[in-house]
Scaffold this active site. Sequence first.
Site, mmCIF file in Angstrom:
data_model
loop_
_atom_site.group_PDB
_atom_site.id
_atom_site.type_symbol
_atom_site.label_atom_id
_atom_site.label_comp_id
_atom_site.label_asym_id
_atom_site.label_seq_id
_atom_site.Cartn_x
_atom_site.Cartn_y
_atom_site.Cartn_z
ATOM 1 N N ASP A 1 -4.679 -4.266 6.235
ATOM 2 C CA ASP A 1 -5.018 -5.165 5.136
ATOM 3 C C ASP A 1 -3.837 -6.081 4.830
ATOM 4 O O ASP A 1 -2.698 -5.642 4.744
ATOM 5 C CB ASP A 1 -5.392 -4.354 3.893
ATOM 6 C CG ASP A 1 -5.962 -5.226 2.788
ATOM 7 O OD1 ASP A 1 -6.517 -6.297 3.098
ATOM 8 O OD2 ASP A 1 -5.855 -4.830 1.610
ATOM 9 N N SER B 1 0.854 -1.184 0.000
ATOM 10 C CA SER B 1 0.000 0.000 0.000
ATOM 11 C C SER B 1 0.892 1.237 0.000
ATOM 12 O O SER B 1 1.707 1.392 -0.901
ATOM 13 C CB SER B 1 -0.949 -0.027 1.207
ATOM 14 O OG SER B 1 -1.846 1.054 1.164
ATOM 15 N N HIS C 1 -2.666 -1.157 -3.294
ATOM 16 C CA HIS C 1 -3.793 -0.248 -3.108
ATOM 17 C C HIS C 1 -3.617 0.953 -4.033
ATOM 18 O O HIS C 1 -2.897 1.898 -3.720
ATOM 19 C CB HIS C 1 -3.855 0.236 -1.656
ATOM 20 C CG HIS C 1 -4.236 -0.834 -0.690
ATOM 21 N ND1 HIS C 1 -3.983 -0.743 0.662
ATOM 22 C CD2 HIS C 1 -4.865 -2.026 -0.865
ATOM 23 C CE1 HIS C 1 -4.438 -1.825 1.275
ATOM 24 N NE2 HIS C 1 -4.969 -2.623 0.365
#
Length: 336
Positions: free
Chosen positions: A279, A159, A186
């Site tokens: 996540d 991310s 992401h």
Amino acid sequence: MKIAIVNDMPMAIEALRRALAFEPAHQVIWVAANGADAVQRSIEQTPDLILMDLIMPVMDGVEATRRIMAETPCAIVIVTVDREQNMRRVFEAMGHGALDVVDTPAIGGPNPREAAAPLLRKILNIDWLMGQRVGRERVVTTSRSEVSRRDRLVAIGSSAGGPAALEILLKGLPENFPAAIVLVQHVDQVFAAGMAEWLCSASGMPVRLAKEGETPQVGVVLLAGTNHHIRLLKDGTLAYTAEPVNEVYRPSIDVFFESVTRYWTGEAVGVLLTGMGRDGAQGLKAMRERGFLTIAQDQASSAVYGMPKAAAAIDAAVEIRPLHTIAPRLMEVFTQ
């Protein structure tokens, strides 16, 4: 949320102010006209979120992002009027820890609330990431007899700071690396193709967007390329899916890792790189419990030590490694 705006264009500043006004909980605490001013203002009053322009005098948004994340880290979203022209700068800033990128809201359209919606959604997601996340259900594994065998796979999630980390990792692998690679980063769908092209050019590895229905294959690095989640299916192919709808980040790293746990029966390694939030941590733990090697990036080499930290906290990683050692470790695993 306390928000700062860094932009040298009065019209862009006004557009951002108008967009933020649709959500009374958001407060603009300061505005800076260049990156150097933003670095100093962040020291004096660190906001929850900075909306950062890229092209500015004195110091651009890329360098300002690097300095702020090193000195007074906070959430940063890149705001740009021309994402295609600025694609390389966007990913450089994300490599230094910027969380996301969004177009500057338009002024003067027939529906100003609709124009503000993409920015407000990004902010809502970041606000959620800064809070607490409920636990996920444990994945139920499928027996080996129910799935078709695939040989070797590296599943990588990243991310904030991910683009630069992925560049370093992929540069460390040879073109004939003997395992399929699937990346879940992401990044909004509109930037995914540009990221694949940038990674391909920057790393020297063949990177492209994953297509619905294709099988991970040796010699190609596949990047999740839509705002839906990507999964491995029972027949070994990849598919995009809107479910589960309650996942804030789309694509979700957890969703992909857990699908690997269910349906990949060859060798696999799960790698969780830099990023804000949690996540990927539960998915990495599921991979470890399935018997796969799992690796989390260490704190010192992470631009944002959120996701790897969450993985370490629940003992999801077999190994915690500096970024520059992950590629050699993958070579060691798959060339024994």
